[in-house]
Design a protein around this motif. Structure first.
Motif, PDB file in Angstrom:
ATOM      1  N   LEU A  82      -3.422   4.808  12.874  1.00  0.00           N
ATOM      2  CA  LEU A  82      -4.323   3.793  13.439  1.00  0.00           C
ATOM      3  C   LEU A  82      -5.738   4.345  13.554  1.00  0.00           C
ATOM      4  CD1 LEU A  82      -2.284   2.072  16.308  1.00  0.00           C
ATOM      5  CD2 LEU A  82      -2.656   1.270  13.959  1.00  0.00           C
ATOM      6  N   ARG A  83      -5.830   5.609  13.927  1.00  0.00           N
ATOM      7  CA  ARG A  83      -7.155   6.219  14.040  1.00  0.00           C
ATOM      8  C   ARG A  83      -7.774   6.416  12.655  1.00  0.00           C
ATOM      9  NH1 ARG A  83      -8.062  11.880  17.038  1.00  0.00           N
ATOM     10  NH2 ARG A  83      -7.227  12.516  15.024  1.00  0.00           N
TER      11      ARG A  83
ATOM     12  N   GLU B 205       8.572  12.182   3.050  1.00  0.00           N
ATOM     13  CA  GLU B 205       7.909  11.159   3.857  1.00  0.00           C
ATOM     14  C   GLU B 205       7.223  10.150   2.958  1.00  0.00           C
ATOM     15  OE1 GLU B 205       6.507  13.159   8.017  1.00  0.00           O
ATOM     16  OE2 GLU B 205       5.055  13.058   6.387  1.00  0.00           O
ATOM     17  N   ALA B 206       7.157   8.906   3.414  1.00  0.00           N
ATOM     18  CA  ALA B 206       6.445   7.874   2.672  1.00  0.00           C
ATOM     19  C   ALA B 206       4.946   8.160   2.701  1.00  0.00           C
ATOM     20  CB  ALA B 206       6.724   6.515   3.297  1.00  0.00           C
ATOM     21  N   THR B 207       4.266   7.791   1.607  1.00  0.00           N
ATOM     22  CA  THR B 207       2.806   7.917   1.569  1.00  0.00           C
ATOM     23  C   THR B 207       2.195   6.542   1.296  1.00  0.00           C
ATOM     24  OG1 THR B 207       2.937   8.474  -0.777  1.00  0.00           O
ATOM     25  CG2 THR B 207       2.776  10.309   0.766  1.00  0.00           C
ATOM     26  N   TYR B 208       0.951   6.379   1.692  1.00  0.00           N
ATOM     27  CA  TYR B 208       0.258   5.091   1.606  1.00  0.00           C
ATOM     28  C   TYR B 208      -1.165   5.286   1.116  1.00  0.00           C
ATOM     29  CZ  TYR B 208       4.105   3.963   4.694  1.00  0.00           C
ATOM     30  OH  TYR B 208       5.361   3.834   5.216  1.00  0.00           O
ATOM     31  N   ASP B 209      -1.712   4.213   0.629  1.00  0.00           N
ATOM     32  CA  ASP B 209      -3.141   4.173   0.314  1.00  0.00           C
ATOM     33  C   ASP B 209      -3.877   3.791   1.604  1.00  0.00           C
ATOM     34  OD1 ASP B 209      -5.693   3.607  -0.494  1.00  0.00           O
ATOM     35  OD2 ASP B 209      -5.128   1.830  -1.688  1.00  0.00           O
ATOM     36  N   LEU B 210      -4.160   4.787   2.439  1.00  0.00           N
ATOM     37  CA  LEU B 210      -4.743   4.484   3.752  1.00  0.00           C
ATOM     38  C   LEU B 210      -6.158   3.926   3.629  1.00  0.00           C
ATOM     39  CD1 LEU B 210      -3.580   7.324   6.213  1.00  0.00           C
ATOM     40  CD2 LEU B 210      -2.807   4.959   6.144  1.00  0.00           C
ATOM     41  N   ASP B 211      -6.907   4.345   2.591  1.00  0.00           N
ATOM     42  CA  ASP B 211      -8.250   3.775   2.401  1.00  0.00           C
ATOM     43  C   ASP B 211      -8.133   2.282   2.140  1.00  0.00           C
ATOM     44  OD1 ASP B 211      -9.407   6.225   2.738  1.00  0.00           O
ATOM     45  OD2 ASP B 211      -9.476   6.681   0.587  1.00  0.00           O
ATOM     46  N   GLY B 212      -7.166   1.934   1.284  1.00  0.00           N
ATOM     47  CA  GLY B 212      -6.936   0.513   0.984  1.00  0.00           C
ATOM     48  C   GLY B 212      -6.554  -0.264   2.236  1.00  0.00           C
TER      49      GLY B 212
ATOM     50  N   TYR C  21       0.826  -1.212   0.000  1.00  0.00           N
ATOM     51  CA  TYR C  21       0.000   0.000   0.000  1.00  0.00           C
ATOM     52  C   TYR C  21       0.857   1.258   0.000  1.00  0.00           C
ATOM     53  CZ  TYR C  21      -3.773  -3.225   1.006  1.00  0.00           C
ATOM     54  OH  TYR C  21      -4.668  -4.238   0.924  1.00  0.00           O
ATOM     55  N   PHE C  22       2.165   1.053  -0.140  1.00  0.00           N
ATOM     56  CA  PHE C  22       3.144   2.139  -0.181  1.00  0.00           C
ATOM     57  C   PHE C  22       3.063   2.798  -1.554  1.00  0.00           C
ATOM     58  CE2 PHE C  22       7.867   2.784  -1.139  1.00  0.00           C
ATOM     59  CZ  PHE C  22       7.886   4.075  -0.646  1.00  0.00           C
ATOM     60  N   THR C  23       2.837   4.117  -1.586  1.00  0.00           N
ATOM     61  CA  THR C  23       2.585   4.764  -2.879  1.00  0.00           C
ATOM     62  C   THR C  23       3.695   5.710  -3.347  1.00  0.00           C
ATOM     63  OG1 THR C  23       1.278   6.431  -1.703  1.00  0.00           O
ATOM     64  CG2 THR C  23       0.075   4.612  -2.712  1.00  0.00           C
ATOM     65  N   GLY C  24       4.662   6.045  -2.487  1.00  0.00           N
ATOM     66  CA  GLY C  24       5.740   6.933  -2.934  1.00  0.00           C
ATOM     67  C   GLY C  24       6.188   7.869  -1.829  1.00  0.00           C
ATOM     68  N   LEU C  25       6.877   8.947  -2.232  1.00  0.00           N
ATOM     69  CA  LEU C  25       7.395   9.913  -1.259  1.00  0.00           C
ATOM     70  C   LEU C  25       6.761  11.277  -1.524  1.00  0.00           C
ATOM     71  CD1 LEU C  25      11.198   8.950  -1.416  1.00  0.00           C
ATOM     72  CD2 LEU C  25       9.503   8.210   0.283  1.00  0.00           C
ATOM     73  N   ARG C  26       6.627  12.046  -0.443  1.00  0.00           N
ATOM     74  CA  ARG C  26       6.043  13.379  -0.576  1.00  0.00           C
ATOM     75  C   ARG C  26       6.787  14.330   0.354  1.00  0.00           C
ATOM     76  NH1 ARG C  26       0.124  13.048   0.943  1.00  0.00           N
ATOM     77  NH2 ARG C  26       1.034  13.031   3.009  1.00  0.00           N
ATOM     78  N   CYS C  27       7.014  15.548  -0.094  1.00  0.00           N
ATOM     79  CA  CYS C  27       7.688  16.542   0.752  1.00  0.00           C
ATOM     80  C   CYS C  27       6.774  16.902   1.920  1.00  0.00           C
ATOM     81  CB  CYS C  27       8.014  17.792  -0.051  1.00  0.00           C
ATOM     82  SG  CYS C  27       8.679  19.115   0.987  1.00  0.00           S
ATOM     83  N   SER C  28       7.312  16.815   3.123  1.00  0.00           N
ATOM     84  CA  SER C  28       6.458  17.068   4.291  1.00  0.00           C
ATOM     85  C   SER C  28       6.209  18.570   4.478  1.00  0.00           C
ATOM     86  CB  SER C  28       7.080  16.464   5.547  1.00  0.00           C
ATOM     87  OG  SER C  28       8.290  17.118   5.834  1.00  0.00           O
ATOM     88  N   LEU C  29       6.901  19.428   3.718  1.00  0.00           N
ATOM     89  CA  LEU C  29       6.635  20.868   3.831  1.00  0.00           C
ATOM     90  C   LEU C  29       5.768  21.364   2.674  1.00  0.00           C
ATOM     91  CD1 LEU C  29      10.107  22.201   5.074  1.00  0.00           C
ATOM     92  CD2 LEU C  29       8.151  21.408   6.405  1.00  0.00           C
TER      93      LEU C  29
ATOM     94  N   GLU D 213       1.660  -3.385   6.151  1.00  0.00           N
ATOM     95  CA  GLU D 213       0.918  -2.505   5.234  1.00  0.00           C
ATOM     96  C   GLU D 213       1.236  -1.032   5.472  1.00  0.00           C
ATOM     97  OE1 GLU D 213      -0.425  -5.074   6.813  1.00  0.00           O
ATOM     98  OE2 GLU D 213      -1.297  -6.361   5.262  1.00  0.00           O
ATOM     99  N   PHE D 214       1.687  -0.700   6.688  1.00  0.00           N
ATOM    100  CA  PHE D 214       2.000   0.688   7.042  1.00  0.00           C
ATOM    101  C   PHE D 214       3.490   1.010   6.851  1.00  0.00           C
ATOM    102  CE2 PHE D 214      -1.657  -0.580   9.568  1.00  0.00           C
ATOM    103  CZ  PHE D 214      -2.497   0.517   9.547  1.00  0.00           C
ATOM    104  N   LEU D 215       4.224   0.092   6.200  1.00  0.00           N
ATOM    105  CA  LEU D 215       5.678   0.283   6.055  1.00  0.00           C
ATOM    106  C   LEU D 215       6.057   0.387   4.580  1.00  0.00           C
ATOM    107  CD1 LEU D 215       6.755  -2.179   8.908  1.00  0.00           C
ATOM    108  CD2 LEU D 215       6.752   0.332   8.966  1.00  0.00           C
ATOM    109  N   PRO D 216       7.135   1.156   4.276  1.00  0.00           N
ATOM    110  CA  PRO D 216       7.433   1.535   2.882  1.00  0.00           C
ATOM    111  C   PRO D 216       8.297   0.510   2.149  1.00  0.00           C
ATOM    112  CG  PRO D 216       8.917   2.682   4.352  1.00  0.00           C
ATOM    113  CD  PRO D 216       8.009   1.852   5.221  1.00  0.00           C
ATOM    114  N   ILE D 217       7.782  -0.693   2.003  1.00  0.00           N
ATOM    115  CA  ILE D 217       8.482  -1.695   1.198  1.00  0.00           C
ATOM    116  C   ILE D 217       7.527  -2.180   0.114  1.00  0.00           C
ATOM    117  CG2 ILE D 217       9.984  -2.381   3.111  1.00  0.00           C
ATOM    118  CD1 ILE D 217       8.273  -4.960   3.329  1.00  0.00           C
ATOM    119  N   GLU D 218       8.123  -2.691  -0.975  1.00  0.00           N
ATOM    120  CA  GLU D 218       7.284  -3.150  -2.086  1.00  0.00           C
ATOM    121  C   GLU D 218       7.163  -4.668  -2.122  1.00  0.00           C
ATOM    122  OE1 GLU D 218       7.635  -0.050  -5.602  1.00  0.00           O
ATOM    123  OE2 GLU D 218       9.577  -0.327  -4.621  1.00  0.00           O
ATOM    124  N   GLY D 219       8.243  -5.368  -1.680  1.00  0.00           N
ATOM    125  CA  GLY D 219       8.213  -6.825  -1.694  1.00  0.00           C
ATOM    126  C   GLY D 219       8.130  -7.391  -0.289  1.00  0.00           C
TER     127      GLY D 219
END
Ligand SMILES: *Cc1c(COP(=O)(O)O)cnc(C)c1O
Ligand SMILES: [Zn+2]
Length: 419
Positions: free
Chosen positions: A252-253, A32-39, A3-11, A61-67
């Motif tokens: 988590l929330r 920062e890593a981004t995720y498909d949180l809905d998924g 569910y890891f989707t890429g990186l995004r500037c936190s600013l 699912e909350f961690l930035p790995i692909e495999g």
């Protein structure tokens, strides 16, 4: 499935591909890593997580790995200990210790972040893995590199504790001691990473590394029965852990695994290196760099890379902070061992001493639930305790000599009791 989707500037929120990138080329903000949180919310349930092995990958699912995970199969899932004897000393009703002094395999919270950074390094095809370290990170990077068969360079300031240096060297990396502070070491490693393309866990792999720290927060909530505590007291060095505990709580929330008010997160630093506490007390948006001078060497970072995010998280959650002296740190280490049987290093002493201060000053109300983050192990820094703990009393081998010793003890006790 990832569910890891890429990186995004936190600013500035600019989006980047998932490579060994860590700063935004538009505004120099951290990525920062981004995720498909809905998924994630549709797929992940408490039951699914509970059925998985006791390691940090239970939250994969909350961690930035692909495999698949490559290392860290025994890292994380450390004890959350209800500490009633210590609570009584502090006058608290509900106190827990999240105990990463027994995190596997190198006995600090760093095995969480390195498990993720090392797995991602392998995915990115990196073959030389390294770090700029105050001790524990080097131990962990060296251990995981050894297990994965990666070449390894550990850069440290030259004045680290012998136990910390040995703990890296034993796994066979190149250990390079720099004539300077941690902040000098970090600057050099940034240049080396740029020039040679090596993967530095806490520099050019930092966006991945940092995500591993969320698992410390996830575990607190799961181990409390999917409930948030009211307060968390967390040490701050480079500032990875504290904001990621906060981010983990929010995720988590957001996916519906936990609800209720989020905890107030409080920062702990040693008075000899307290740029974040100074910034909190003076209303600064960014910490001003300081030159460290404290026995709490593993958290002696004068220019914290994520200092801004620590301040945002502490302020955003209604937290506060405390800077404590070296004598208070040593007292807290012995108090923890005496009441709960846990031997932590000065970073853990710092956190407990800060918690004591915040309770005493009524920043943390006595009837509210508190988690104190114990992040490192005291056996690595035994030298720091040399003048604090008495040596054994030597006696001969006969029962008569033992009894002479014992009657001495009785007299001492009677005198102490006023008898
Ligand atoms: C690295 C470390 C920390 C916290 O470091 P951050 O860089 O702020 O995440 C805390 N305690 C110990 C023992 C550490 O080694
Ligand atoms: Zn940016």
């Amino acid at each position: 499935m990832s569910y890891f989707t890429g990186l995004r500037c936190s600013l500035c929120q600019e989006v980047f591909p998932a490579e060994a990138l860590y700063v935004c080329d538009k505004c120099l903000g951290p990525l920062e890593a981004t995720y498909d949180l809905d998924g994630i919310g549709r797929r992940v349930t408490r039951e699914l997580i509970a059925a998985r092995p006791g390691n940090l990958w239970r939250y994969r699912e909350f961690l930035p790995i692909e495999g698949e995970p490559r290392t860290g199969f025994h890292a994380g899932w450390t004890p959350l200990i209800r500490a009633d004897r210590l609570a009584r000393e502090l006058g608290l009703r509900e106190l827990y210790l999240k105990d990463d002094s027994v995190n596997h395999p190198t006995l600090s919270y760093k095995d969480r972040v390195v498990s993720v950074a090392a797995t991602r390094a392998v995915e990115l095809g990196i073959t030389i893995f390294g770090c700029a370290s105050t001790g524990n990170l080097g131990n962990s990077v060296a251990a995981h590199a050894g297990r994965l068969g990666l070449a390894c360079y550990v850069f440290i300031p030259q004045d680290l504790e012998p136990g910390k240096i040995l703990g890296s060297a034993v796994s066979g990396p190149h250990v390079v001691a720099i004539d300077g502070t941690y902040d000098d070491v970090n600057r050099l490693c940034t240049q080396v990473g740029d020039r040679y393309g090596w993967g530095f866990a806490n520099i050019n792999l930092r966006s991945y590394y940092a995500e591993g720290a969320k698992t410390y927060g996830f575990e607190i909530v799961e181990q409390l029965g999917w409930r948030f505590p009211q307060h968390v007291v967390c040490p701050v060095a480079g500032g990875t852990l504290l904001p990621r505990i906060g981010r983990g709580f929010r995720e988590l929330r957001d996916v519906g695994l936990a609800d209720g008010p989020l905890p107030r997160i409080h920062a702990a630093q040693a008075a000899g290196c307290a740029p974040v506490i100074h910034a909190l007390e003076n209303g600064l948006e960014h910490p001003e760099p300081v030159r460290p001078n404290t026995i709490a060497k593993s958290i002696a970072i004068g220019n914290p890379a994520d200092g801004y995010h620590v301040l945002q998280t502490v302020r955003g959650t209604g937290g506060s902070g405390a800077a404590v002296g070296d004598a208070e740190i040593l007292d807290a280490i012995t108090l923890l061992a005496r009441t709960e049987g846990i031997f932590t290093e000065p970073a853990g002493g710092t956190t407990l001493a800060a918690a004591i201060r915040l309770v005493r000053d009524e920043v943390i109300p006595r009837e509210e639930s508190v988690v104190v983050c114990i992040t490192g192990n005291g056996y690595k820094t035994a030298d720091a305790m040399a003048d604090t703990v008495p040596g054994p009393r030597r006696i001969g081998r006969s029962l008569r000599e033992f009894e002479a010793y014992l009657s001495d003890r009785h007299e001492i006790h009677q005198r102490a009791d006023g008898g």
